[in-house]
Design an enzyme around this catalytic site. Sequence first.
Site, PDB file in Angstrom:
ATOM      1  N   ASP A 446       0.832  -1.201   0.000  1.00  9.74           N
ATOM      2  CA  ASP A 446       0.000   0.000   0.000  1.00  9.74           C
ATOM      3  C   ASP A 446       0.871   1.257   0.000  1.00  9.74           C
ATOM      4  O   ASP A 446       2.080   1.209   0.276  1.00  9.74           O
ATOM      5  CB  ASP A 446      -0.919  -0.013   1.221  1.00  9.74           C
ATOM      6  CG  ASP A 446      -2.241   0.700   0.976  1.00  9.74           C
ATOM      7  OD1 ASP A 446      -2.329   1.505   0.026  1.00  9.74           O
ATOM      8  OD2 ASP A 446      -3.192   0.468   1.750  1.00  9.74           O
ATOM      9  N   ASP A 514     -10.689   2.003  -2.697  1.00  8.00           N
ATOM     10  CA  ASP A 514     -11.121   1.618  -1.361  1.00  8.00           C
ATOM     11  C   ASP A 514     -12.644   1.594  -1.246  1.00  8.00           C
ATOM     12  O   ASP A 514     -13.180   1.157  -0.221  1.00  8.00           O
ATOM     13  CB  ASP A 514     -10.555   2.587  -0.318  1.00  8.00           C
ATOM     14  CG  ASP A 514      -9.060   2.423  -0.131  1.00  8.00           C
ATOM     15  OD1 ASP A 514      -8.522   1.360  -0.493  1.00  8.00           O
ATOM     16  OD2 ASP A 514      -8.415   3.369   0.370  1.00  8.00           O
TER      17      ASP A 514
END
Length: 695
Positions: A446, A514
């Site tokens: 990430d 997301d």
Amino acid sequence: MTAEAGQRWTLRGAHTEYTVTVPAHGRWLELVAWGPHGVSDGPSPVAYDGPVPFLTAGDAAPIEYATDADRPFTGADLVIETVDGKRRVGFVHTDARIDAGQRELAVDFADPVTGLRATVHYLVPDGTDVVQRWVELTNDGTAPLRVVRAGSGGFCVPTPHGALLSHQWGQWSQEFQLSHVELGHGTFGIGSSQGVPGHLHVPWLAVRDTADPAGPAWGMALAWTGSWEISAERDTGGLTRVRAGRQLVDGPLELAVGERLSLPVVTGAYSPDGLDGLAQVWHTHQRLLAGDRLTPRPVLYNSWEATYFAVEAESQLALARIAAELGVETFVVDDGWFVGRNDDTAGLGDWTPDPAKFPAGFDTFIAEVRALGLNFGLWVEPECVNPKSTLYAEHPDWVYVVDGRPLTPVRNQYLLDLGRPEVAEFVHSTVDGLLRRYDIDYLKWDFNRPRTEPGRPGGVGPLDLDGAHVANLHRIYERLRRDHPDVLIEACAGGGGRTDLAMAARADVFWPSDNTGPLDRLAIQYGFLHANAPHLLSSWVTDAPGLFDPRPRTLAFRFVLAMAGVLGIGADIRAWTPAERAEAADWIARYKEIRDVVTRGEVHLIGGPDQARCAVQYTAPDERRVVVLAWHTGRLDGAGLLPSRPVRLPLRGLDPAARYSDGDRHYSGSHLAAVGLPVRWSATHDADLIVLTRD
């Protein structure tokens, strides 16, 4: 061989060709034609040698790579400055080389004043309809030079009736929104100054003529994981020129005497069949980039939306047991597993499993997950650090900083200066060490903040911080893939903030957003698949509502949606009822039957999220199976109480004389193309997976 001015070369793809020439004056390289085989056999659709009032000849010419001397008014690809501030580099053609297969070309130019040399490279990968372009600059002069603009190339597209530009815009949780702009005259530009491709725009553009939107389409995409820019300008003569390259957010690049600089690859694509055909060209290219790593991805479970930072062994194992019962193959522990990480204010940089959360040991925990028949995956964010961490306390000079200025926290974290060798070594050794120490099959990498500070401690400069960060990031990925070939790597940047062709060649899958809300996600995936192949699309089934369209959708809708790429689950499956778990297990089993077609099949995008028709068709390479994923996006037509007819999904690329079966339903290929596959929606039936078998 030595080439003379006036020669031309044709690069041949699977169905396309790209022809360029050096005009008799020898000052630049220009396009002759770009399109299907044979397109260059006739007058060039982009050439112009007429009058140019108030301009120069180069401003109107279809130049492939232009300096500011070539195009002083309508936009150069390359701007060079001497140490005393002089510009206007002018090239002379010196040499050219083309391989026997007519797939790779290098054309050389030199500037007699500064000593700068430029080699313009072309490569058409075998079996594709893309052309990869990049430029190598070498300073053979006696003084340093500064690169003020670092474009990788210009693409010239004939748009006699106006340019129809397609691009993808967005923001966090709303990435890959496909939009179209009619450009009659003037300039359109997109880009990122964030040190990553970013959420706001995708380094991808498509160009069509406004008079024929379903016809020929040209696409451009940049393989650069840092700051970038793409612009399109349509001139008064009907030519649209697209420029793509790095955005030099840290200022000019220094090119010392004897130094060589390679600029990023920019890739052009062509299809005669509009955006749908163009998507297939990109998919073919990305599958070849994946090479032998192009395999059906495992069904995964990710614990983030179930536990957030409250990670501890027992709750994770409870989730893993249920996931295994459902047929999940890989269990991924997300953020919260390491010391100091109970929220987003601390812990980043200290990559040691928290013994309080795993009292029997992390090895034991992983072994218990694997004993359930699951592979194991782990989340990391190795480029960032929290101020509250041991790493930052020991190495505060490792983050980007401008002396005398306060640091800018984003998500309570700072960004490590990956361009520094010691930082790059720390990041690599951290991730490599985890993969060697623990039995890990899947890595979610990430990146949750852009770069805000353009400097290093001590005011050292000028530096190409952006280029150094990207180069080391790519090297680390390449080393990890070499040393851990069986580990799948998912690239994430707060969702889809780091998707470009350079990462598509190094990561195995992308996390596009997301936002997992069903109707929001449908729009995100629709845009994503225009530029990216399904094997790169990670998608989860969750219980989250959309942020922009919160209308609920059934569990079936959410599973069919996630099947459009790499299927995952992110919901708190402990709260699912026995009926929901049984339904989930059935969908997972069905996905495993079709994922080879999703991974390798020819993709057609039907309709869209804002239309009654919304589906994706995948046709197997042997054409024996056709998988259709379809979704209900809007209102019902009477819900069975008033006259209505099924929604019809026109399929593409089928043999009109062949017959296709779905259980006891049979269709001709002609029927499926001309009339369409029928689907009927109701309040409880809002998505479908249909597998057609060729008789």
